[in-house]
Design a protein around this motif. Structure first.
Motif, PDB file in Angstrom:
ATOM      1  N   GLU A  58       8.968 -58.515 -30.975  1.00 31.77           N
ATOM      2  CA  GLU A  58       9.435 -59.217 -32.167  1.00 31.77           C
ATOM      3  C   GLU A  58       8.269 -59.302 -33.146  1.00 31.77           C
ATOM      4  OE1 GLU A  58      12.167 -61.575 -34.472  1.00 31.77           O
ATOM      5  OE2 GLU A  58      12.569 -60.746 -32.477  1.00 31.77           O
ATOM      6  N   GLY A  59       8.523 -58.940 -34.409  1.00 35.67           N
ATOM      7  CA  GLY A  59       7.481 -59.017 -35.419  1.00 35.67           C
ATOM      8  C   GLY A  59       6.676 -57.751 -35.619  1.00 35.67           C
ATOM      9  N   ALA A  60       6.954 -56.706 -34.860  1.00 34.15           N
ATOM     10  CA  ALA A  60       6.221 -55.447 -35.065  1.00 34.15           C
ATOM     11  C   ALA A  60       6.475 -54.929 -36.481  1.00 34.15           C
ATOM     12  CB  ALA A  60       6.644 -54.408 -34.038  1.00 34.15           C
ATOM     13  N   PHE A  61       5.432 -54.420 -37.120  1.00 36.73           N
ATOM     14  CA  PHE A  61       5.522 -53.882 -38.480  1.00 36.73           C
ATOM     15  C   PHE A  61       5.130 -52.420 -38.409  1.00 36.73           C
ATOM     16  CE2 PHE A  61       3.690 -53.454 -42.905  1.00 36.73           C
ATOM     17  CZ  PHE A  61       4.913 -53.511 -43.550  1.00 36.73           C
ATOM     18  N   ILE A  62       6.101 -51.524 -38.586  1.00 37.12           N
ATOM     19  CA  ILE A  62       5.855 -50.118 -38.312  1.00 37.12           C
ATOM     20  C   ILE A  62       6.363 -49.225 -39.449  1.00 37.12           C
ATOM     21  CG2 ILE A  62       5.908 -50.446 -35.814  1.00 37.12           C
ATOM     22  CD1 ILE A  62       8.719 -49.310 -35.787  1.00 37.12           C
ATOM     23  N   SER A  63       5.779 -48.040 -39.509  1.00 34.65           N
ATOM     24  CA  SER A  63       6.219 -47.045 -40.476  1.00 34.65           C
ATOM     25  C   SER A  63       7.407 -46.283 -39.925  1.00 34.65           C
ATOM     26  CB  SER A  63       5.080 -46.074 -40.806  1.00 34.65           C
ATOM     27  OG  SER A  63       4.738 -45.301 -39.672  1.00 34.65           O
ATOM     28  N   ALA A  64       8.164 -45.696 -40.837  1.00 34.66           N
ATOM     29  CA  ALA A  64       9.300 -44.836 -40.496  1.00 34.66           C
ATOM     30  C   ALA A  64       9.101 -43.545 -41.265  1.00 34.66           C
ATOM     31  CB  ALA A  64      10.613 -45.511 -40.878  1.00 34.66           C
ATOM     32  N   GLY A  75      17.832 -59.029 -34.919  1.00 34.74           N
ATOM     33  CA  GLY A  75      18.541 -57.952 -34.248  1.00 34.74           C
ATOM     34  C   GLY A  75      18.333 -56.594 -34.844  1.00 34.74           C
ATOM     35  N   GLY A  76      17.330 -56.436 -35.718  1.00 34.10           N
ATOM     36  CA  GLY A  76      17.171 -55.141 -36.352  1.00 34.10           C
ATOM     37  C   GLY A  76      15.844 -54.965 -37.040  1.00 34.10           C
ATOM     38  N   ALA A  77      15.868 -54.174 -38.114  1.00 34.55           N
ATOM     39  CA  ALA A  77      14.659 -53.849 -38.856  1.00 34.55           C
ATOM     40  C   ALA A  77      14.867 -54.188 -40.330  1.00 34.55           C
ATOM     41  CB  ALA A  77      14.310 -52.377 -38.704  1.00 34.55           C
ATOM     42  N   GLU A  78      13.931 -54.926 -40.891  1.00 29.64           N
ATOM     43  CA  GLU A  78      13.948 -55.236 -42.321  1.00 29.64           C
ATOM     44  C   GLU A  78      13.033 -54.248 -43.041  1.00 29.64           C
ATOM     45  OE1 GLU A  78      12.446 -58.771 -45.367  1.00 29.64           O
ATOM     46  OE2 GLU A  78      12.880 -59.266 -43.267  1.00 29.64           O
ATOM     47  N   VAL A  79      13.616 -53.374 -43.840  1.00 30.72           N
ATOM     48  CA  VAL A  79      12.825 -52.371 -44.551  1.00 30.72           C
ATOM     49  C   VAL A  79      12.132 -53.045 -45.729  1.00 30.72           C
ATOM     50  CG1 VAL A  79      12.879 -50.205 -45.830  1.00 30.72           C
ATOM     51  CG2 VAL A  79      14.342 -50.503 -43.819  1.00 30.72           C
ATOM     52  N   ILE A  80      10.817 -52.899 -45.778  1.00 31.45           N
ATOM     53  CA  ILE A  80      10.012 -53.520 -46.836  1.00 31.45           C
ATOM     54  C   ILE A  80       9.990 -52.654 -48.087  1.00 31.45           C
ATOM     55  CG2 ILE A  80       7.690 -54.326 -47.448  1.00 31.45           C
ATOM     56  CD1 ILE A  80       9.179 -56.056 -45.355  1.00 31.45           C
ATOM     57  N   THR A  81      10.003 -51.349 -47.911  1.00 38.14           N
ATOM     58  CA  THR A  81       9.883 -50.411 -49.028  1.00 38.14           C
ATOM     59  C   THR A  81      11.136 -50.435 -49.893  1.00 38.14           C
ATOM     60  OG1 THR A  81       8.643 -49.019 -47.501  1.00 38.14           O
ATOM     61  CG2 THR A  81       9.267 -48.041 -49.609  1.00 38.14           C
ATOM     62  N   ARG A  82      10.932 -50.475 -51.205  1.00 37.33           N
ATOM     63  CA  ARG A  82      12.053 -50.500 -52.146  1.00 37.33           C
ATOM     64  C   ARG A  82      12.186 -49.216 -52.959  1.00 37.33           C
ATOM     65  NH1 ARG A  82      11.449 -56.534 -54.866  1.00 37.33           N
ATOM     66  NH2 ARG A  82      12.108 -57.755 -53.040  1.00 37.33           N
ATOM     67  N   LEU A 130      16.812 -42.518 -41.543  1.00 36.38           N
ATOM     68  CA  LEU A 130      17.815 -43.580 -41.488  1.00 36.38           C
ATOM     69  C   LEU A 130      18.284 -43.821 -40.053  1.00 36.38           C
ATOM     70  CD1 LEU A 130      19.889 -42.657 -44.668  1.00 36.38           C
ATOM     71  CD2 LEU A 130      18.245 -44.536 -44.411  1.00 36.38           C
ATOM     72  N   ALA A 131      18.355 -42.771 -39.237  1.00 33.17           N
ATOM     73  CA  ALA A 131      18.749 -42.927 -37.839  1.00 33.17           C
ATOM     74  C   ALA A 131      17.690 -43.696 -37.059  1.00 33.17           C
ATOM     75  CB  ALA A 131      18.980 -41.558 -37.197  1.00 33.17           C
ATOM     76  N   GLY A 132      16.420 -43.403 -37.324  1.00 31.95           N
ATOM     77  CA  GLY A 132      15.344 -44.129 -36.660  1.00 31.95           C
ATOM     78  C   GLY A 132      15.324 -45.592 -37.054  1.00 31.95           C
ATOM     79  N   ILE A 133      15.513 -45.856 -38.331  1.00 28.48           N
ATOM     80  CA  ILE A 133      15.546 -47.240 -38.807  1.00 28.48           C
ATOM     81  C   ILE A 133      16.716 -47.993 -38.171  1.00 28.48           C
ATOM     82  CG2 ILE A 133      15.932 -48.690 -40.843  1.00 28.48           C
ATOM     83  CD1 ILE A 133      14.381 -46.550 -42.459  1.00 28.48           C
ATOM     84  N   ALA A 134      17.866 -47.345 -38.070  1.00 30.92           N
ATOM     85  CA  ALA A 134      19.041 -47.987 -37.481  1.00 30.92           C
ATOM     86  C   ALA A 134      18.818 -48.320 -36.011  1.00 30.92           C
ATOM     87  CB  ALA A 134      20.259 -47.080 -37.638  1.00 30.92           C
ATOM     88  N   ILE A 189      13.229 -45.236 -30.476  1.00 26.90           N
ATOM     89  CA  ILE A 189      13.265 -45.163 -31.942  1.00 26.90           C
ATOM     90  C   ILE A 189      12.914 -43.749 -32.388  1.00 26.90           C
ATOM     91  CG2 ILE A 189      12.251 -46.039 -34.075  1.00 26.90           C
ATOM     92  CD1 ILE A 189      11.692 -48.667 -32.542  1.00 26.90           C
ATOM     93  N   ASP A 190      11.850 -43.212 -31.813  1.00 28.20           N
ATOM     94  CA  ASP A 190      11.421 -41.846 -32.127  1.00 28.20           C
ATOM     95  C   ASP A 190      12.542 -40.851 -31.812  1.00 28.20           C
ATOM     96  OD1 ASP A 190       8.794 -39.960 -32.463  1.00 28.20           O
ATOM     97  OD2 ASP A 190      10.080 -39.185 -30.872  1.00 28.20           O
ATOM     98  N   ALA A 191      13.197 -41.037 -30.666  1.00 26.39           N
ATOM     99  CA  ALA A 191      14.231 -40.097 -30.240  1.00 26.39           C
ATOM    100  C   ALA A 191      15.430 -40.101 -31.181  1.00 26.39           C
ATOM    101  CB  ALA A 191      14.677 -40.437 -28.820  1.00 26.39           C
ATOM    102  N   ALA A 192      15.779 -41.277 -31.716  1.00 28.13           N
ATOM    103  CA  ALA A 192      16.938 -41.351 -32.614  1.00 28.13           C
ATOM    104  C   ALA A 192      16.736 -40.462 -33.834  1.00 28.13           C
ATOM    105  CB  ALA A 192      17.170 -42.804 -33.035  1.00 28.13           C
TER     106      ALA A 192
END
Length: 356
Positions: free
Chosen positions: A312-318, A341-348, A252-256, A267-270
């Motif tokens: 902008e538009g990068a699609f990455i795993s967390a 301004g952020g990340a849209e999580v695709i996984t539900r 959740l910290a990385g996603i934020a 992102i990795d460091a968070a």
């Protein structure tokens, strides 16, 4: 802007010292450009035209599916090399993807075309790093299939089932619900093997008190999904729960922290900071995430090694994890689209700890 138009625009921007035409021979690159898969053949894209060259196995389907390229068919009289030489004869500098062609093939094409090729990997790599809405729709469709398969399998997991049996159930259901093929060989491991991030499903039996890690995905329209869930059978120890909660907090910290313009390292460091503060930093060895799309591993990565801003538009795993050798491990993986301004999580799929 169409895919071909985007590539042509990129060619124009590299005209000074760049290339006048782009030769593509890798099937993934050809699919990205043409929206159509061929195992053999090539594509040529220039500022004033685009051509897909294939053979009799694909010609009819290609002509029906490809609208913004001229589709040509090889023959005994006009083999691939001859057609490519004719298409490229009117252009100056010709680029090709050095990293997607063997050295032998590179030299072969230079010989057959009687010209030098220039490395031009960055053209498609830059475009592919930013996914558009149509690409995300395909990745999302694949993800929904994987989640439906997971829902089914969670109802089947039980003591006595082997890792191979659980993996087979996942694969069967992804095909059943519309997946084209696996994004990668699924990772389904239980007990002590969950400490192996890329463990291979075997004959090991699920037991009461085990964690089970399932990392899997399917494809729709050539685009991949990727997810990991770790669940428990029967009960968990306090330590297992603490590890799980730490991994979830890190994810959740990385996603934020994820958004366009932030480096992959940040992102990795968070996420890594959360795990290190909890005392398990030595047991998180891989990066936070990778891009995916037509391939399961693409660039750019949310990794310590990537100090460039994410586009902008990068699609990455967390997918942070903690792996205690010989004991157990936990990984939780979602995918997210960086935009605005952020990340849209695709996984539900739910990711709180599930004890079956």
């Amino acid at each position: 802007m169409s895919r071909i138009a985007s590539i042509q625009n990129a060619l124009r921007q590299t005209a000074d010292g760049g290339v006048d035409a782009l030769l593509l021979t890798d099937p993934i690159s050809i699919r990205y450009a043409a929206g159509f898969h061929i195992d053999d053949g090539a594509a040529v894209i220039a500022s004033d035209g685009a051509w897909l060259v294939t053979d009799s196995r694909y010609i009819e389907a290609a002509q029906a599916a490809v609208s913004d390229m001229t589709v040509l068919c090889v023959s005994r009289e006009k083999p691939l090399d001859t057609i490519l030489a004719e298409l490229l004869s009117g252009y100056g500098a010709v680029g090709a993807e050095q990293n997607r062609m063997s050295r032998a093939d590179w030299l072969k094409y230079e010989s057959k075309l009687a010209r030098s090729l220039r490395p031009a990997d960055d053209i498609l790599a830059t475009l592919r790093a930013s996914k558009d809405a149509a690409e995300i729709a395909l990745c999302t469709a694949a993800q929904r299939i994987a989640e439906r398969a997971l829902d089914d399998v969670l109802g089947l997991l039980r003591p006595g089932m082997t890792e191979k049996e659980a993996a087979a159930e996942l694969v069967y259901r992804m095909y059943k619900y519309g997946g084209e093929k696996n994004s990668f060989d699924p990772i389904v491991v239980t007990g002590p093997k969950t400490s192996m991030p890329h463990g291979v499903p075997g004959d090991e039996v699920i037991r009461d008190g085990d964690f089970i890690t399932m990392d899997f995905g399917t494809m729709v329209g050539g685009y991949c999904s990727d997810m990991t869930r770790t669940v428990a059978i029967g009960h968990v120890t306090d330590e297992m729960r603490r590890v799980y909660d730490t991994v979830l907090e890190a994810q959740l910290a990385g996603i934020a922290a994820a958004r366009p313009g932030v480096t992959g390292r940040a992102i990795d460091a968070a996420a890594r900071d959360v795990i290190e503060r909890a005392g398990w930093g030595a047991y998180f060895g891989h990066s936070f995430g990778h891009s995916l799309g037509l391939e399961i591993h693409e660039a750019p990565n949310a990794a310590y090694s990537n100090d460039r801003p994410m586009p902008e538009g990068a699609f990455i795993s967390a997918e942070p994890g903690i792996y205690l050798p010989g004991r157990f491990g936990v990984r939780i993986e979602d995918t997210m689209w960086l935009r605005g301004g952020g990340a849209e999580v695709i996984t539900r799929a739910p990711k709180e700890l599930i004890v079956l």
